[in-house]
Design a protein around this motif. Structure first.
Motif, PDB file in Angstrom:
ATOM      1  N   SER A   6       0.923  -1.108  -0.169  1.00 55.05           N
ATOM      2  CA  SER A   6      -0.092  -0.153  -0.072  1.00 55.05           C
ATOM      3  C   SER A   6       0.642   1.170   0.054  1.00 55.05           C
ATOM      4  CB  SER A   6      -0.798   0.076   1.276  1.00 55.05           C
ATOM      5  OG  SER A   6       0.180   0.265   1.833  1.00 55.05           O
ATOM      6  N   ALA A  24      -6.428  -4.733  -5.120  1.00 54.74           N
ATOM      7  CA  ALA A  24      -7.265  -6.237  -5.403  1.00 54.74           C
ATOM      8  C   ALA A  24      -7.531  -6.650  -3.563  1.00 54.74           C
ATOM      9  CB  ALA A  24      -5.975  -7.207  -6.081  1.00 54.74           C
ATOM     10  N   HIS A  33       6.459  -7.168  -2.036  1.00 58.26           N
ATOM     11  CA  HIS A  33       7.939  -6.634  -1.584  1.00 58.26           C
ATOM     12  C   HIS A  33       8.183  -7.430  -0.373  1.00 58.26           C
ATOM     13  CE1 HIS A  33       4.459  -4.767   0.029  1.00 58.26           C
ATOM     14  NE2 HIS A  33       4.655  -3.927   0.994  1.00 58.26           N
ATOM     15  N   TRP A  35       4.912  -7.164   5.157  1.00 60.52           N
ATOM     16  CA  TRP A  35       4.856  -8.425   6.599  1.00 60.52           C
ATOM     17  C   TRP A  35       3.144  -9.207   6.806  1.00 60.52           C
ATOM     18  CZ3 TRP A  35       6.761 -12.531   8.525  1.00 60.52           C
ATOM     19  CH2 TRP A  35       6.966 -13.339   9.376  1.00 60.52           C
ATOM     20  N   ASN A  36       2.681  -8.275   6.163  1.00 60.42           N
ATOM     21  CA  ASN A  36       1.303  -9.136   6.440  1.00 60.42           C
ATOM     22  C   ASN A  36       0.820  -9.671   5.009  1.00 60.42           C
ATOM     23  OD1 ASN A  36      -0.595  -7.611   8.040  1.00 60.42           O
ATOM     24  ND2 ASN A  36       0.838  -5.625   7.618  1.00 60.42           N
ATOM     25  N   SER A  37       1.315  -8.799   3.463  1.00 64.16           N
ATOM     26  CA  SER A  37       1.781 -10.209   2.546  1.00 64.16           C
ATOM     27  C   SER A  37       2.411 -10.890   2.678  1.00 64.16           C
ATOM     28  CB  SER A  37       1.956  -9.637   1.125  1.00 64.16           C
ATOM     29  OG  SER A  37       1.329  -7.915   1.268  1.00 64.16           O
ATOM     30  N   GLU A  64       0.693 -13.417   4.300  1.00 64.82           N
ATOM     31  CA  GLU A  64      -0.559 -13.899   3.935  1.00 64.82           C
ATOM     32  C   GLU A  64      -0.747 -15.453   2.287  1.00 64.82           C
ATOM     33  OE1 GLU A  64      -2.976  -9.877   4.391  1.00 64.82           O
ATOM     34  OE2 GLU A  64      -2.311 -10.194   2.647  1.00 64.82           O
ATOM     35  N   ASP A  92      11.499  -3.814   7.215  1.00 60.28           N
ATOM     36  CA  ASP A  92      11.427  -4.967   7.581  1.00 60.28           C
ATOM     37  C   ASP A  92      11.255  -5.916   5.691  1.00 60.28           C
ATOM     38  OD1 ASP A  92       8.868  -3.878   6.966  1.00 60.28           O
ATOM     39  OD2 ASP A  92       7.748  -5.654   8.024  1.00 60.28           O
ATOM     40  N   GLN A  93      10.676  -5.097   5.304  1.00 57.55           N
ATOM     41  CA  GLN A  93      11.103  -5.876   4.096  1.00 57.55           C
ATOM     42  C   GLN A  93      12.580  -6.819   3.898  1.00 57.55           C
ATOM     43  OE1 GLN A  93       9.540  -3.176   1.252  1.00 57.55           O
ATOM     44  NE2 GLN A  93       7.823  -2.045   3.043  1.00 57.55           N
TER      45      GLN A  93
HETATM   46  C1  DAU Z   1      -2.323  -3.569  -2.944  1.00 53.68           C
HETATM   47  C2  DAU Z   1      -3.127  -4.340  -1.610  1.00 53.68           C
HETATM   48  C3  DAU Z   1      -2.710  -4.468  -0.340  1.00 53.68           C
HETATM   49  N1  DAU Z   1      -4.150  -5.276  -0.034  1.00 53.68           N
HETATM   50  C4  DAU Z   1      -3.451  -5.846   1.620  1.00 53.68           C
HETATM   51  C5  DAU Z   1      -3.001  -6.741   2.107  1.00 53.68           C
HETATM   52  C6  DAU Z   1      -1.765  -6.159   3.429  1.00 53.68           C
HETATM   53  O1  DAU Z   1      -3.046  -7.120   4.155  1.00 53.68           O
HETATM   54  C7  DAU Z   1      -2.086  -5.449   3.366  1.00 53.68           C
HETATM   55  C8  DAU Z   1      -0.109  -4.871   2.720  1.00 53.68           C
HETATM   56  O2  DAU Z   1       0.388  -4.818   4.016  1.00 53.68           O
HETATM   57  P1  DAU Z   1       1.504  -5.052   3.878  1.00 53.68           P
HETATM   58  O3  DAU Z   1       1.180  -6.309   2.551  1.00 53.68           O
HETATM   59  O4  DAU Z   1       2.445  -5.592   5.222  1.00 53.68           O
HETATM   60  O5  DAU Z   1       2.234  -4.551   2.997  1.00 53.68           O
HETATM   61  P2  DAU Z   1       2.533  -2.538   3.384  1.00 53.68           P
HETATM   62  O6  DAU Z   1       1.418  -1.610   2.464  1.00 53.68           O
HETATM   63  O7  DAU Z   1       3.586  -1.882   2.372  1.00 53.68           O
HETATM   64  O8  DAU Z   1       2.509  -2.505   5.440  1.00 53.68           O
HETATM   65  C9  DAU Z   1       3.832  -1.401   5.656  1.00 53.68           C
HETATM   66  O9  DAU Z   1       3.461  -2.368   7.416  1.00 53.68           O
HETATM   67  C10 DAU Z   1       3.384  -3.146   7.521  1.00 53.68           C
HETATM   68  C11 DAU Z   1       3.422  -4.197   8.451  1.00 53.68           C
HETATM   69  O10 DAU Z   1       3.972  -3.387   9.443  1.00 53.68           O
HETATM   70  C12 DAU Z   1       4.960  -3.474   7.265  1.00 53.68           C
HETATM   71  O11 DAU Z   1       5.558  -4.705   7.321  1.00 53.68           O
HETATM   72  C13 DAU Z   1       5.767  -3.326   5.993  1.00 53.68           C
HETATM   73  O12 DAU Z   1       6.900  -3.362   5.202  1.00 53.68           O
HETATM   74  C14 DAU Z   1       5.057  -1.320   5.483  1.00 53.68           C
HETATM   75  O13 DAU Z   1       5.384  -0.460   4.107  1.00 53.68           O
HETATM   76  O14 DAU Z   1      -2.653  -4.720   2.311  1.00 53.68           O
HETATM   77  C15 DAU Z   1      -4.928  -5.565  -0.368  1.00 53.68           C
HETATM   78  O15 DAU Z   1      -5.919  -6.201  -0.076  1.00 53.68           O
HETATM   79  N2  DAU Z   1      -5.024  -5.293  -1.033  1.00 53.68           N
HETATM   80  C16 DAU Z   1      -4.190  -4.432  -2.085  1.00 53.68           C
HETATM   81  O16 DAU Z   1      -4.718  -4.723  -3.829  1.00 53.68           O
END
Ligand code: DAU
Ligand code: WA2
Length: 457
Positions: free
Chosen positions: A279, A338, A355, A358-360, A363, A379-380
């Protein structure tokens, strides 16, 4: 569902998608255990209250200007939010804790505050109301421990890293390599504010009543063991939160494109690469085009999330060469957002170019989808090392955003026998992690302990 237990917990997520999701998942876990839920949230990235009709939502002002909400500098946003939100948060909490005129019982009903490790003023506010505070750690726990050492690493002069040492491990932060450090320690301009912020995080964490971790013994055994040397309070690794037995609901800040699933239905089993960089991360136009061409050249199907504004200097995907999508003959789909969990759970999804937020990462593990690692910051970098070198459930691009490298990695994962080995390992890990939230598993036992602990106040 257990019956209501007359207790209320107050949750205060950090307003980033990656922190909102775990906090709301935690809310659902606690609600299922009988607690009433109040969510205090900022105006910036406010969660959609209509997605969670059983919770009470209270919004506080955060003072971010329009320009600040659009900033790509997460550290700046978090620093401003921490400066601006203390008073509004204190007032909001005071109002909640104030004995209500009719019964006077409201005060006793609030058991604790749970907020993100990235809030640094909440511990002292909670103490001033005599309210126990639990910290939510939305990182892999080894990153949480390691990131608190960043100021020390900087003082010891780890940066800049000489080429000859680039592959060396960082001693206090394994399996991180020295070349990963610069993307964790921030730019030169960020070093001072980052270290100051990290110092405050440490000081605000030490006196907390406990830390709730978005991880489990199966993924974080060493660091959980180590942590007892640093913190004296209890640690509750109850993750992954989203696979606990609670009602499904989304906490997406954006509307997921629901055409993804019918599109996947038409694809062959394990044939699609899912591509998403979370995100926050953004790409230069040239990196964006390298990924596009790399994906096209593999001849594999792909489903790619490109958030509006995430290609720097562009609105969306208009820099793709004309005729690009047509040339894919239906094998590629690009969406703005998505339904990620549905996509990862779909039989057609065979790999995840991620990327490594941690959530991705969690999952993907929970669905047994092997990864191609393209970490950007923070953290990535550590998550990607665990995936590629410790668990060996993915392939690391080592930052090379080049069409040939991407094509090669996708082919290794999706076509060659190396992919089968990786897939075999991630299925084993998936099963272990999924077992941990089932009755008798480590995360399940920790959740029981957490509930007992909250009820003991
Ligand atoms: C782009 C996209 C994302 N998502 C959801 C999946 C995940 O649960 C969430 C994104 O979380 P993460 O995968 O952790 O990524 P991000 O948004 O970068 O999160 C931040 O916070 C995370 C948790 O502290 C860190 O691990 C990351 O480094 C930091 O950048 O959003 C969707 O459901 N649909 C999407 O299209
Ligand atoms: C100085 C920069 C780059 O290393 C870290 C910014 N901080 C963060 N960057 C990305 N996601 C985050 N979630 C919480 N804090 C985050």
């Amino acid at each position: 569902m257990e019956k209501r237990n007359e207790r209320r917990v107050i949750l205060f997520p950090l307003p980033l998608q990656g922190c909102i999701n775990p906090m709301l998942q935690l809310a659902k876990i606690l609600f299922t255990r009988g607690f009433s839920i109040t969510i205090i949230h900022t105006r910036f990235n406010a969660p959609k209250s209509s997605d969670h009709p059983l919770f009470t939502f209270l919004q506080i002002p955060d003072g971010l200007s329009e320009a600040e909400t659009q900033s790509r500098d997460v550290l700046l946003q978090l620093t401003l939010l921490n400066d601006n939100c203390e008073n509004p948060f204190r007032e909001c909490l005071a109002e909640l804790i104030k004995p209500s005129s009719d019964s006077g019982t409201e005060e006793r009903r609030i058991s604790c505050l749970i907020d993100d490790s990235g809030w640094v003023f909440t511990q002292s506010v909670a103490e001033s109301f005599n309210l126990p505070r639990f910290v939510l750690c939305a990182y892999k726990f080894s990153f949480f421990l390691g990131h608190l050492l960043v100021p020390q690493l900087r003082r010891e002069g780890f940066l800049p890293v000489p080429d000859s040492e680039a592959e060396d491990l960082v001693p206090v932060f394994p399996p991180l390599r020295k070349k990963d450090l610069s993307r964790i320690m921030g730019t030169r301009a960020q070093s001072e504010p980052l270290d100051a912020y990290l110092h405050k995080i440490l000081e605000a964490t030490k006196p907390a009543s406990g830390i709730i971790v978005l991880s489990c013994e199966e993924l974080d055994q060493d660091s959980l063991y180590e942590s007892h040397k640093v913190f004296s309070f209890p640690i509750f690794p109850i993750g992954p939160f989203h696979i606990h037995d609670v009602p499904a609901s989304s906490s997406s800040l954006f509307e997921p494109d629901q055409s993804c699933v019918p599109w996947l239905d038409k694809q062959e089993t394990r044939s699609v690469m899912y591509v998403s960089l979370g995100s926050i991360a953004s790409l230069s136009e040239s990196d964006f085009l390298e990924i596009a061409c790399g994906l096209r050249n593999t001849n594999q199907s792909f489903l790619w999330v490109v958030r509006p504004g995430s290609v720097r200097g562009r609105d969306w995907i208009e820099s793709l060469p004309s005729g690009f999508m047509e040339s894919l003959e239906g094998k590629g789909k690009i969406v703005r957002w998505a339904p990620q969990l549905d996509v990862l759970a779909h039989r057609a999804t065979g790999g995840f170019l991620t990327h490594n937020g941690w959530n991705s990462t969690l999952e993907s593990i929970c669905e047994g989808v092997p990864m191609i690692c393209l970490p950007f910051v923070w953290d990535q970098l550590l998550n990607a090392r665990f995936i590629s070198e410790v668990w060996r459930i993915g392939i690391h691009l080592e930052g090379r955003i080049e069409r040939r490298e991407i094509e090669r990695a996708v082919t290794r994962l999706m076509v060659e026998s190396e992919g089968d080995e990786i897939r075999g390992r991630i299925k084993v890990l998936r099963d272990e992690v999924r077992r941990s939230v089932k009755q008798g598993g480590s995360s399940s036992r920790s959740s029981d302990e957490l509930v007992d602990r909250i009820l003991s106040f």
